[in-house]
Design a protein around this motif. Structure first.
Motif, PDB file in Angstrom:
ATOM      1  N   ILE A 108       0.841  -1.206   0.000  1.00 46.37           N
ATOM      2  CA  ILE A 108       0.000   0.000   0.000  1.00 46.37           C
ATOM      3  C   ILE A 108       0.874   1.254   0.000  1.00 46.37           C
ATOM      4  O   ILE A 108       0.643   2.200  -0.763  1.00 46.37           O
ATOM      5  CB  ILE A 108      -0.946   0.006   1.222  1.00 46.37           C
ATOM      6  CG1 ILE A 108      -2.022  -1.071   1.068  1.00 46.37           C
ATOM      7  CG2 ILE A 108      -1.614   1.375   1.380  1.00 46.37           C
ATOM      8  CD1 ILE A 108      -2.908  -1.230   2.290  1.00 46.37           C
ATOM      9  N   GLY A 255      -8.828   3.471   1.524  1.00 43.81           N
ATOM     10  CA  GLY A 255      -7.792   3.186   2.518  1.00 43.81           C
ATOM     11  C   GLY A 255      -7.973   4.012   3.773  1.00 43.81           C
ATOM     12  O   GLY A 255      -7.847   3.508   4.900  1.00 43.81           O
ATOM     13  N   TYR A 259      -8.843   2.521   7.601  1.00 44.68           N
ATOM     14  CA  TYR A 259      -7.898   2.652   8.710  1.00 44.68           C
ATOM     15  C   TYR A 259      -8.286   3.701   9.743  1.00 44.68           C
ATOM     16  O   TYR A 259      -7.764   3.679  10.866  1.00 44.68           O
ATOM     17  CB  TYR A 259      -6.494   2.929   8.163  1.00 44.68           C
ATOM     18  CG  TYR A 259      -5.800   1.661   7.739  1.00 44.68           C
ATOM     19  CD1 TYR A 259      -4.872   1.042   8.563  1.00 44.68           C
ATOM     20  CD2 TYR A 259      -6.106   1.059   6.522  1.00 44.68           C
ATOM     21  CE1 TYR A 259      -4.262  -0.143   8.187  1.00 44.68           C
ATOM     22  CE2 TYR A 259      -5.508  -0.123   6.137  1.00 44.68           C
ATOM     23  CZ  TYR A 259      -4.586  -0.724   6.975  1.00 44.68           C
ATOM     24  OH  TYR A 259      -3.991  -1.906   6.599  1.00 44.68           O
ATOM     25  N   TYR A 278     -10.275  -1.362  -1.360  1.00 45.67           N
ATOM     26  CA  TYR A 278      -8.900  -0.844  -1.350  1.00 45.67           C
ATOM     27  C   TYR A 278      -7.840  -1.932  -1.544  1.00 45.67           C
ATOM     28  O   TYR A 278      -6.715  -1.639  -1.949  1.00 45.67           O
ATOM     29  CB  TYR A 278      -8.620  -0.028  -0.086  1.00 45.67           C
ATOM     30  CG  TYR A 278      -8.174  -0.783   1.140  1.00 45.67           C
ATOM     31  CD1 TYR A 278      -6.848  -1.158   1.306  1.00 45.67           C
ATOM     32  CD2 TYR A 278      -9.072  -1.092   2.158  1.00 45.67           C
ATOM     33  CE1 TYR A 278      -6.434  -1.839   2.443  1.00 45.67           C
ATOM     34  CE2 TYR A 278      -8.664  -1.754   3.298  1.00 45.67           C
ATOM     35  CZ  TYR A 278      -7.344  -2.136   3.434  1.00 45.67           C
ATOM     36  OH  TYR A 278      -6.936  -2.806   4.556  1.00 45.67           O
ATOM     37  N   SER A 279      -8.196  -3.204  -1.272  1.00 45.36           N
ATOM     38  CA  SER A 279      -7.189  -4.256  -1.354  1.00 45.36           C
ATOM     39  C   SER A 279      -7.249  -5.081  -2.637  1.00 45.36           C
ATOM     40  O   SER A 279      -6.226  -5.603  -3.092  1.00 45.36           O
ATOM     41  CB  SER A 279      -7.316  -5.206  -0.155  1.00 45.36           C
ATOM     42  OG  SER A 279      -8.549  -5.917  -0.191  1.00 45.36           O
TER      43      SER A 279
END
Length: 308
Positions: A108, A255, A259, A278-279
């Protein structure tokens, strides 16, 4: 520091697929499709850039870096999740979770670093074209890429080290299909993760600085584009820059949400959707976004097909 009533954790339980056979197969098929699409798309981009001499330019060198990172990032998450589904288990070892967290954070961070460098490359190419060959020479490109990768390693090591020095007392159940820092903080001993919260805040600030740099670069670019007399020239610049902005916006927004938002003690559909966005989605979409309106990539693909 381990408390007296805290038992050492040797493994974690990840969020499993649905017990219903139909949904289980659907989830497995979806993950497999996304993974193969990302793998094939990025490998194709890497191949085209490697074999076509016309693509040996700074922009495509950084795009090659991005494709390598995309393959790595999705390969850290999806195969393990699918293997667990096939073997009907939810287990991941402590060392396996640590490794996964380190690699996810690395990819990332490196992705964001390369995207920032790509914005700088486009800024120099469009706003200062006479200086482009001097500023973005081969040595400078290699140094910038190396600095991006190195900074990502340091950031990931710092963040991972601070996360796994925490005692996991509350539970070993991670309400996510991979090891994710916010979920690990949720099950850690709540009184001792102040330094990790500080690192997350620092990470958010660092990410915002990179994203701000990217958007400021593109404001300068679009200001310059408006002064280009040729409509074809404007179209070429916009078609190159808009995909980049879309990728940055998707990665940055999802992201940050993943988080910075509060994690729940039970599985959440929102957590799952945000994590997939996001992944898994950026590695799959990047080859399509950067190629579908890119004449150079299309030309290289046609040449490769004819050559075979």
């Amino acid at each position: 520091m381990m408390t007296s009533n805290c038992t050492a954790v040797t493994e974690f339980l990840l969020l499993g697929f649905s017990d219903a056979l139909g949904l289980h197969i659907l989830h497995l098929a979806t993950f497999l499709t996304i993974y193969l699409a990302a793998l094939i798309g990025n490998l194709l981009v890497i191949t085209l850039i490697a074999v076509d001499s016309h693509l040996h330019t700074p922009m495509y060198f950084f795009l090659l870096n991005l494709s390598i990172l995309d393959i790595g990032s999705i390969s850290v998450i999806v195969p393990k999740s699918m293997a667990n589904a096939i073997l009907n288990t939810r287990l991941i070892s402590y060392s396996g979770c640590l490794t996964q967290v380190f690699l996810i954070l690395f990819f990332i961070a490196a992705d964001l670093a390369i995207l920032t460098i790509m914005a700088y490359d486009r800024y120099i190419a469009i706003c200062k074209p006479l200086h482009y060959a001097t500023v973005m020479n081969r040595r400078a490109c290699l140094q910038m890429a190396a600095m991006g990768w190195s900074a990502a390693v340091l950031y990931s090591a710092l963040n991972t080290g601070n996360t796994f020095r925490l005692p996991f007392c509350h539970s070993n159940i991670i309400n996510q299909f991979f090891c994710e820092v916010p979920q690990l903080l949720r099950i850690s001993f709540s009184e001792v993760f102040t330094s990790e919260i500080q690192i997350i805040i620092f990470s958010a600030c660092l990410g915002l600085v990179c994203i701000a740099f990217i958007f400021v670069s593109y404001i300068q670019i679009f200001t310059t584009v408006l002064r280009i007399p040729s409509e074809q020239g404007r179209h070429k610049v916009v078609s190159t820059c808009l995909p980049h902005l879309f990728v940055v916006s998707l990665l940055g927004s999802t992201g940050m949400i993943a988080y910075m938002k509060r994690t729940s003690g039970s599985p959440s559909a929102l957590d799952l959707v945000v994590s997939v966005l996001y992944s898994m989605i950026p590695p799959m979409m990047n080859p399509v976004i950067y190629s579908m309106r890119n004449k150079d990539i299309k030309t290289a693909l046609v040449k490769l097909v004819r050559w075979k």
